[in-house]
Each structure stands twice: as C-alpha cells, then as structure tokens.
Design an enzyme around this catalytic site. Structure first.
Site, short mmCIF file in Angstrom:
data_model
loop_
_atom_site.label_atom_id
_atom_site.label_comp_id
_atom_site.label_asym_id
_atom_site.label_seq_id
_atom_site.Cartn_x
_atom_site.Cartn_y
_atom_site.Cartn_z
N LYS A 142 0.86 -1.19 0.00
CA LYS A 142 0.00 0.00 0.00
C LYS A 142 0.89 1.23 0.00
O LYS A 142 2.03 1.17 0.47
CB LYS A 142 -0.87 0.02 1.26
CG LYS A 142 -2.13 0.86 1.11
CD LYS A 142 -3.25 0.09 0.44
CE LYS A 142 -4.48 0.92 0.21
NZ LYS A 142 -5.58 0.09 -0.32
P1 NAD Z 1 -13.15 7.81 -3.48
O1 NAD Z 1 -12.20 8.88 -3.10
O2 NAD Z 1 -13.51 7.63 -4.91
O3 NAD Z 1 -14.51 7.99 -2.67
C1 NAD Z 1 -14.58 8.14 -1.29
C2 NAD Z 1 -15.96 8.68 -0.98
O4 NAD Z 1 -16.16 8.75 0.42
C3 NAD Z 1 -16.19 10.10 -1.52
O5 NAD Z 1 -17.51 10.17 -2.04
C4 NAD Z 1 -16.08 10.95 -0.27
O6 NAD Z 1 -16.78 12.19 -0.39
C5 NAD Z 1 -16.70 10.02 0.74
N1 NAD Z 1 -16.42 10.36 2.13
C6 NAD Z 1 -15.26 10.70 2.70
N2 NAD Z 1 -15.45 10.97 4.01
C7 NAD Z 1 -16.76 10.76 4.26
C8 NAD Z 1 -17.57 10.88 5.41
N3 NAD Z 1 -17.06 11.26 6.58
N4 NAD Z 1 -18.90 10.60 5.31
C9 NAD Z 1 -19.43 10.20 4.13
N5 NAD Z 1 -18.70 10.09 3.00
C10 NAD Z 1 -17.39 10.35 3.08
O7 NAD Z 1 -12.53 6.46 -2.84
P2 NAD Z 1 -12.88 4.97 -3.23
O8 NAD Z 1 -11.87 4.51 -4.19
O9 NAD Z 1 -14.34 4.86 -3.54
O10 NAD Z 1 -12.58 4.24 -1.84
C11 NAD Z 1 -13.52 4.18 -0.79
C12 NAD Z 1 -13.11 3.09 0.18
O11 NAD Z 1 -13.02 1.85 -0.53
C13 NAD Z 1 -11.73 3.26 0.82
O12 NAD Z 1 -11.77 2.71 2.12
C14 NAD Z 1 -10.82 2.43 -0.04
O13 NAD Z 1 -9.66 2.00 0.64
C15 NAD Z 1 -11.74 1.29 -0.35
N6 NAD Z 1 -11.38 0.52 -1.53
C16 NAD Z 1 -11.26 1.11 -2.76
C17 NAD Z 1 -10.94 0.33 -3.87
C18 NAD Z 1 -10.89 0.91 -5.25
O14 NAD Z 1 -10.71 0.13 -6.20
N7 NAD Z 1 -11.07 2.19 -5.44
C19 NAD Z 1 -10.71 -1.04 -3.72
C20 NAD Z 1 -10.84 -1.61 -2.45
C21 NAD Z 1 -11.20 -0.82 -1.37
#
Ligand code: NAD
Length: 434
Positions: free
Chosen positions: A120
């Site tokens: 990571k």
């Molecule tokens: P992203 O940045 O595209 O989206 C994150 C979202 O969460 C945004 O809409 C943001 O406004 C919202 N957010 C942040 N703080 C918040 C709060 N306090 N209350 C409500 N909403 C809030 O990120 P992502 O890629 O969608 O990742 C989201 C989660 O999924 C993370 O934990 C990440 O580690 C995990 N994840 C992502 C992937 C991937 O392929 N992108 C894969 C596995 C896990």
C-alpha cells in the site's frame, strides 16, 4: 471465533477516536494466529511488513515555491507473489495506516486466491487544495522516489482514496520514462487507452454488488426490493449503488463528505451519478429532487435498511454507533470501516457483516486481470472481465461462507483465517532465507 476471540478484541480495543489501524491489524493477527494454533514466531512475522519506505517529496508549486510532502510505500508480504495495493492521497494518511492497509491487502489477495502479496502507498496531502499541475508533479516525483521498490514483478500500485486512472497514467508514464521502456504492468487502474482493463474502474463496486446479492440470498432474501444505504459516493460507493439499483434494490440513502440524502421510495441513482460526474469536485453537495431529504451524515449509517454499505473511509461504525445500526447486513465496501469494538456489538445483535477483505476484493481481482493482460499484451473484452470477476467473487464468498459455518465463526474471522492460512502455507513451503 468468535464470541470469545472477539470479546478479547473488545477488551483491548482503545476508544474509537484513538483506534490505530496498525494496532488493530496486529491485534487481529494475534487473535487469528491463536485460533489457528500458529507458533508465536510466525505470528510475529505475519504482523510486520517486509519493507517500509518513507519519502520526502519536493514539489514546485504554482506560486513558484517548493513544498515538501511526505509519502510512503509499504510492502507487507511477497510470500504469495508481487506486492499489490493502492495509493491513497489524504491529509490524515499515516505510516501506521498504510502498514495496516498493506497487511489487509495480503489477506485479501489470499482470500480471493490471486497470486499477489500485499502492499500500500500514501501521500499526506489534501488533493482538493492542489492544482492539476501540482498533483501531476507530486505524483511523478513520488513515483520516482518509490521506483526502487515497484515493478511488474515486485510491487504493483493501484488507485485508492482520491486517486484514479489519471494518477495511475502519470505513474506508468514516469516509471516508463525513467526505465527507458514501456512499463504498462507497473501499475493497474490505468485508462483503457493505456492498457487499463475494461471494467477496472467499476470492479470494486461491482464486486460489492455481487457479494451483496450473494449474502442476501444466503440469508433467505433477494436483492430485488431490498433497501440499501451507501456511505461514500466515490468510485466504490457510486458503482455499488448503481448496480444494486439496476438489480432492483431500493437505494434509499447515500452520502459523501459534503452531505447525505434520503428518499424512502428509493433515490434516482443514475441521476445522482450524473449529478456527481458534472459537479466540480464530484460531490453530492447541492443535489435536490422531489421527495429527497437532506439528512445529517451520521444518520445515513443508522437508517432502517436491509443492507448498509460503508464505502468511504475506515473507522465509521464504532462502539459509539454500532448499537444504533438497524441494517440486517453490513457489506464493507471501504477498508476497515468497522472497529473491533463495533464488530462485537454487531455480532451480538445478529447483524451479518461481510468483511472488507472479501467484499471489496473486486478491485484487486480486476487489477490482477489488468496485470495479466499487460504482461501478455493481449486484451480482453469487458464482458469477459466481468464474467471472470463474478466467478472469482462467487468462489471466494462460498469458501468463506463454508469456512465460517465449519468453524462457527463470523465471516470476518473466517475470511481472516482463510487468508492467513494460505499465506502461512506459502511461507512454510518457501522456508526462511537463508
Ligand atoms: P473515493 O475517493 O472515490 O470515494 C470516497 C468517498 O467517500 C467520496 O464520495 C467521499 O466524499 C466520501 N467520504 C469521505 N469521508 C466521508 C464521510 N465522513 N462521510 C461520508 N462520506 C465520506 O474512494 P474509493 O476509491 O471509492 O474508496 C472508498 C473506500 O473503498 C476506501 O476505504 C478504499 O480504501 C476502499 N477501496 C477502494 C478500492 C478501489 O478500487 N477504489 C478497492 C478496495 C477498497
């Protein structure tokens, strides 16, 4: 486990505001190691990352000055293959958080049976305050500084919070320029025109939607007509919401960092997706439609729904709000959204939690497909990617479900045990060098 083992977690768990992700990760390994009867020296090995790189990244800002950002790349384990894991841009990134996330990637890759270890990365920054040019220079210099660690057979980054195809394109281009050869397989999550897999952007949310459907069926229900609330409307949350909406679920609540919205009859998710795509920072802020109420963000988590999908950041369901969660099922789209303390409370209350290392593994599975295609220079159609993704997710869900039944364990305990067992098997077969 799980009552007894998780009970121990509760005793050790600090107050939610002080939860340190790496301590949480290590406590989990201790508990799973105990449950699997692993010797303490092996448990110690599993708890520690193989490598941690801390870099200071000087960036020429638009005003002509230099700003130095701190960044990290952590490799937790390469026992089962090259390390794999995303890069996060966030003001609250810490090296401990990255160490924990790298470790969870190791178990995740093992649970879904793809030949990768866990890694990571992260940069402490607020991307919304940086111009596109500053972000590009930050990403390129970070790439140069972690280049000794990354590579198609060593460690392959991917997108995470606040990063996407654009940053991955820059990373690939920078690595290629510095190595003097095209290096498509050095990173996944690129644009399709640069070797990205068709369907990679949607893969994590698609996996979450598949798992939601499977768990509802196992519990005797179905996705059609099920009510859903999704926290976070970014890459993972918006796609999961859209696919569940298309499968006939009623997505009644969604939220992001700018606000939360509720409509009892179900929100118009395609319209919300279009709204966010058009908004400058891809936020829900300012959305309005007939019958849609704005609600406090924390209320999203406690809506009376069949399924709650936390898809924002870690530490959202805590000892403080776990007893107010009304969903029957929690499907963890985000990494680490439920604290150990909350886990115990949810289990006692009969809430089924599908853990992150299974529920959100769709992204890394399609990253694996992208890497395979880059190495072979042979590209698949999106339908093939989606069909293979569904097969992998179904198999992994079945294996975790059966393990949980056999061990009378929660799905989280089962997924962790299965993942750790597979990594331990690889370590034992390889032996310890020298
Ligand atoms: P992203 O940045 O595209 O989206 C994150 C979202 O969460 C945004 O809409 C943001 O406004 C919202 N957010 C942040 N703080 C918040 C709060 N306090 N209350 C409500 N909403 C809030 O990120 P992502 O890629 O969608 O990742 C989201 C989660 O999924 C993370 O934990 C990440 O580690 C995990 N994840 C992502 C992937 C991937 O392929 N992108 C894969 C596995 C896990």
């Amino acid at each position: 486990m799980s009552r007894q083992v998780q009970g121990q977690v509760r005793e050790r768990a600090p107050a939610p505001s002080q939860v340190n992700a790496y301590e949480m990760f290590q406590a989990q390994v201790d508990l799973v190691g105990g449950r699997l009867g692993l010797p303490s020296d092996l448990v110690e090995l599993l708890k520690r990352p193989e490598r941690v790189l801390v870099v200071s990244i000087p960036v020429r800002m638009d005003d002509g000055g230099i700003r130095v950002f701190e960044g990290y790349r952590v490799q937790h384990s390469s026992a089962r293959g090259p390390c794999k894991g995303g890069i996060r841009y966030h003001p609250q990134v810490t090296v401990d958080e990255v160490k924990a996330l790298a470790g969870w990637m190791t178990w995740k890759c093992a649970v879904v049976g793809i030949p990768f270890g866990g890694g990571k990365g992260g940069i402490v920054c607020d991307p919304s305050s940086l111009s596109p040019g500053e972000l590009e220079r930050l990403t390129r210099r970070y790439t140069a500084m972690i280049l000794p660690l990354i590579g198609p057979q060593r460690d392959i980054p991917a997108p995470d919070v606040n990063t996407g195809a654009r940053e991955m394109n820059w990373l690939m281009d920078t690595a290629s320029a510095l190595r003097g050869e095209p290096m498509y397989a050095v990173v996944t999550g690129k644009d399709v025109a640069l070797g990205g897999a068709q369907g990679r952007r949607e893969a994590t949310g698609r996996g979450v939607a598949i798992i939601t459907q499977l768990v509802l069926e196992r519990l005797g229900g179905e996705v059609k007509g099920a009510t859903v609330a999704v926290q976070g409307f970014g890459n993972v949350g918006s796609v999961a919401a859209l696919l569940l909406h298309q499968a006939g679920a009623r997505v009644v609540g969604v939220s992001d960092v700018s606000g939360a919205f509720y409509r009892r009859e179900g929100l118009d998710i395609p319209e919300l997706v279009r709204y966010v795509e058009r908004s400058p920072h891809r936020l829900l802020r300012g959305y309005s439609a007939p019958g849609v109420e704005g609600i406090p963000q924390e209320e999203l988590l406690t809506l009376d729904v069949d399924v709650l999908i936390p898809a924002a950041l870690e530490g959202q369901i805590t000892g403080k709000n776990a007893d107010q969660i009304r969903a029957r099922v929690v499907v963890e789209g985000a990494n680490g959204p439920t604290t150990p303390e909350a886990d115990v409370i949810l289990e006692e209350r009969g809430v089924t939690v599908v853990p992150d290392i299974l529920a959100n593994a769709g992204g890394v599975v399609v990253s694996y497909f992208e890497w395979v295609q880059n190495l072979q220079s042979f590209y698949w159609e999106e339908g093939e990617t989606n069909a293979r993704l569904a097969r992998v997710m179904r198999r992994a869900f079945q294996e975790v479900w059966d393990y949980a039944q056999g061990e009378k364990a929660s799905l989280r305990a089962a997924a962790l045990m299965l993942g750790v067992e597979r990594v331990v098997q690889a370590i034992r077969l390889r032996g310890i060098f020298p």
